[in-house]
Design a protein around this motif. Structure first.
Motif, PDB file in Angstrom:
ATOM      1  N   PRO A  44     -16.195 -22.782 -24.876  1.00 20.17           N
ATOM      2  CA  PRO A  44     -16.195 -23.305 -23.511  1.00 20.17           C
ATOM      3  C   PRO A  44     -15.582 -24.708 -23.426  1.00 20.17           C
ATOM      4  O   PRO A  44     -15.557 -25.454 -24.414  1.00 20.17           O
ATOM      5  CB  PRO A  44     -17.685 -23.354 -23.150  1.00 20.17           C
ATOM      6  N   VAL A  45     -15.100 -25.039 -22.260  1.00 21.45           N
ATOM      7  CA  VAL A  45     -14.539 -26.375 -22.015  1.00 21.45           C
ATOM      8  C   VAL A  45     -15.619 -27.425 -22.203  1.00 21.45           C
ATOM      9  O   VAL A  45     -16.761 -27.261 -21.766  1.00 21.45           O
ATOM     10  CB  VAL A  45     -13.952 -26.454 -20.596  1.00 21.45           C
ATOM     11  N   MET A  46     -15.255 -28.508 -22.861  1.00 21.36           N
ATOM     12  CA  MET A  46     -16.170 -29.630 -23.100  1.00 21.36           C
ATOM     13  C   MET A  46     -15.646 -30.850 -22.349  1.00 21.36           C
ATOM     14  O   MET A  46     -14.738 -31.540 -22.817  1.00 21.36           O
ATOM     15  CB  MET A  46     -16.280 -29.909 -24.598  1.00 21.36           C
ATOM     16  N   PRO A  47     -16.219 -31.142 -21.171  1.00 20.42           N
ATOM     17  CA  PRO A  47     -15.699 -32.242 -20.341  1.00 20.42           C
ATOM     18  C   PRO A  47     -15.978 -33.629 -20.902  1.00 20.42           C
ATOM     19  O   PRO A  47     -15.250 -34.571 -20.613  1.00 20.42           O
ATOM     20  CB  PRO A  47     -16.432 -32.056 -19.002  1.00 20.42           C
ATOM     21  N   TRP A  48     -17.081 -33.758 -21.690  1.00 19.63           N
ATOM     22  CA  TRP A  48     -17.442 -35.083 -22.190  1.00 19.63           C
ATOM     23  C   TRP A  48     -17.230 -35.140 -23.697  1.00 19.63           C
ATOM     24  O   TRP A  48     -17.627 -34.239 -24.429  1.00 19.63           O
ATOM     25  CB  TRP A  48     -18.898 -35.410 -21.899  1.00 19.63           C
ATOM     26  N   ALA A  49     -16.609 -36.200 -24.137  1.00 19.38           N
ATOM     27  CA  ALA A  49     -16.383 -36.402 -25.565  1.00 19.38           C
ATOM     28  C   ALA A  49     -16.509 -37.885 -25.868  1.00 19.38           C
ATOM     29  O   ALA A  49     -16.357 -38.743 -24.993  1.00 19.38           O
ATOM     30  CB  ALA A  49     -14.998 -35.894 -25.963  1.00 19.38           C
ATOM     31  N   MET A  50     -16.783 -38.165 -27.131  1.00 17.85           N
ATOM     32  CA  MET A  50     -16.911 -39.555 -27.564  1.00 17.85           C
ATOM     33  C   MET A  50     -16.534 -39.639 -29.035  1.00 17.85           C
ATOM     34  O   MET A  50     -17.138 -38.970 -29.874  1.00 17.85           O
ATOM     35  CB  MET A  50     -18.348 -40.051 -27.362  1.00 17.85           C
ATOM     36  N   ASP A  51     -15.543 -40.427 -29.356  1.00 15.47           N
ATOM     37  CA  ASP A  51     -15.247 -40.683 -30.755  1.00 15.47           C
ATOM     38  C   ASP A  51     -16.390 -41.480 -31.365  1.00 15.47           C
ATOM     39  O   ASP A  51     -17.035 -42.293 -30.682  1.00 15.47           O
ATOM     40  CB  ASP A  51     -13.937 -41.453 -30.897  1.00 15.47           C
ATOM     41  N   ALA A  52     -16.639 -41.265 -32.642  1.00 17.49           N
ATOM     42  CA  ALA A  52     -17.761 -41.940 -33.295  1.00 17.49           C
ATOM     43  C   ALA A  52     -17.660 -43.457 -33.167  1.00 17.49           C
ATOM     44  O   ALA A  52     -18.677 -44.148 -33.034  1.00 17.49           O
ATOM     45  CB  ALA A  52     -17.826 -41.544 -34.764  1.00 17.49           C
TER      46      ALA A  52
END
Length: 282
Positions: free
Chosen positions: A210-218
């Protein structure tokens, strides 16, 4: 217990079956980094074509087990400090963490959408200290069901990446406001991975991630402080105990740029103490 009917779930709730399958694949290994007999049992009882749908990848299940281990360690550490505390599991799906780390005294609340709660209660019936609540995890109404006189740890495992960024921020801020002195554990996929899901390139022959709208690099974890002034500390939780080549390369991935800054992450957020915090769990 006999097998249940085959679950029919939408794209995001179906990821609960994907994570369950990965834990079971890893747990079946004699050298498993995650012992999870309850997951193995569930896979055997649920009528679902796990292998056909998700495939069987030793690397994938290994990585998933390492991520789960990060959450397990944080929950176990919390229960060591607060043996009668409450663990609130948001979007828990078919996670079996209770059977891995419960101390016999803590209280557990699983918050998930109605269809998933109905499935969970069929295959993992609630117990005296373990209950489910059918609700949208981002609607903070569920917080009224939590005893504020007990220490609280909120986990959001495999949840936030499926939410719009504004809702992730609101969820963190809402938890910080409602659980002074508490903490929260969240995981995130890196931005490059999220872009692959948005473009539809993260798929196999039988399964579309599924599409993942939120992401964050470590390397961006400190930015989570901006969700609320009540977020007083942010801490990285690093996977440990990998085996073979992955275990040997893991320290490099965690420390050497640019891998270290652009990897999946698990983060603990600590919330400011409130003046009216009770001492019921002390």
């Amino acid at each position: 217990m006999s097998s249940v009917e085959r679950p029919e779930l939408a794209a995001v709730p179906e990821t609960a079956l994907w994570t369950l399958w990965q834990r079971a694949v890893e747990a079946r290994r004699p050298d498993a980094v995650l012992r999870d007999p309850k997951a193995v049992d569930l896979v055997e009882r649920i009528d679902y074509p796990f292998a056909e749908r998700f495939g069987t990848s030793g690397l994938q299940s290994h990585l998933q087990a390492l991520r789960v281990g990060c959450f397990d360690r944080e929950v176990a550490d919390f229960l060591a400090r607060e043996p009668r505390g409450t663990v609130v599991c948001l979007g828990e799906g078919l996670e079996t963490q209770y059977w891995r780390v419960d101390n016999g005294r803590a209280h557990w609340l699983s918050v998930d959408l109605p269809d998933m709660v109905a499935l969970r209660e069929r295959v993992l019936p609630p117990g005296p200290r373990r209950r489910c609540l059918a609700a949208d995890a981002t609607d903070l109404g569920w917080a009224d069901e939590v005893d504020r006189d007990r220490a609280v740890l909120v986990t959001a495992q495999g949840l936030c990446m499926y939410l719009p960024p504004a809702r992730v921020k609101a969820l963190i801020a809402g938890c910080a406001d409602r659980f002074p002195g508490g903490s929260m554990v969240v995981d995130a996929v890196p931005r490059w991975f999220a872009r692959l899901t948005v473009s539809g390139r993260m798929r196999t022959a039988a399964y579309q991630v599924p599409v993942m709208p939120w992401a964050m690099d470590a390397g961006e974890r400190d930015g989570l402080r901006t969700a609320s002034p009540a977020v007083t500390a942010v801490r990285d939780v690093r996977p440990t105990g990998g085996r073979g080549l992955l275990g040997a390369l893991l320290p490099l991935a965690l420390t050497v740029p640019p891998l270290a800054a652009h990897r999946p992450s698990v983060t603990v957020l600590n919330f400011a103490e409130g003046p009216d915090r009770g001492a019921g769990s002390r």
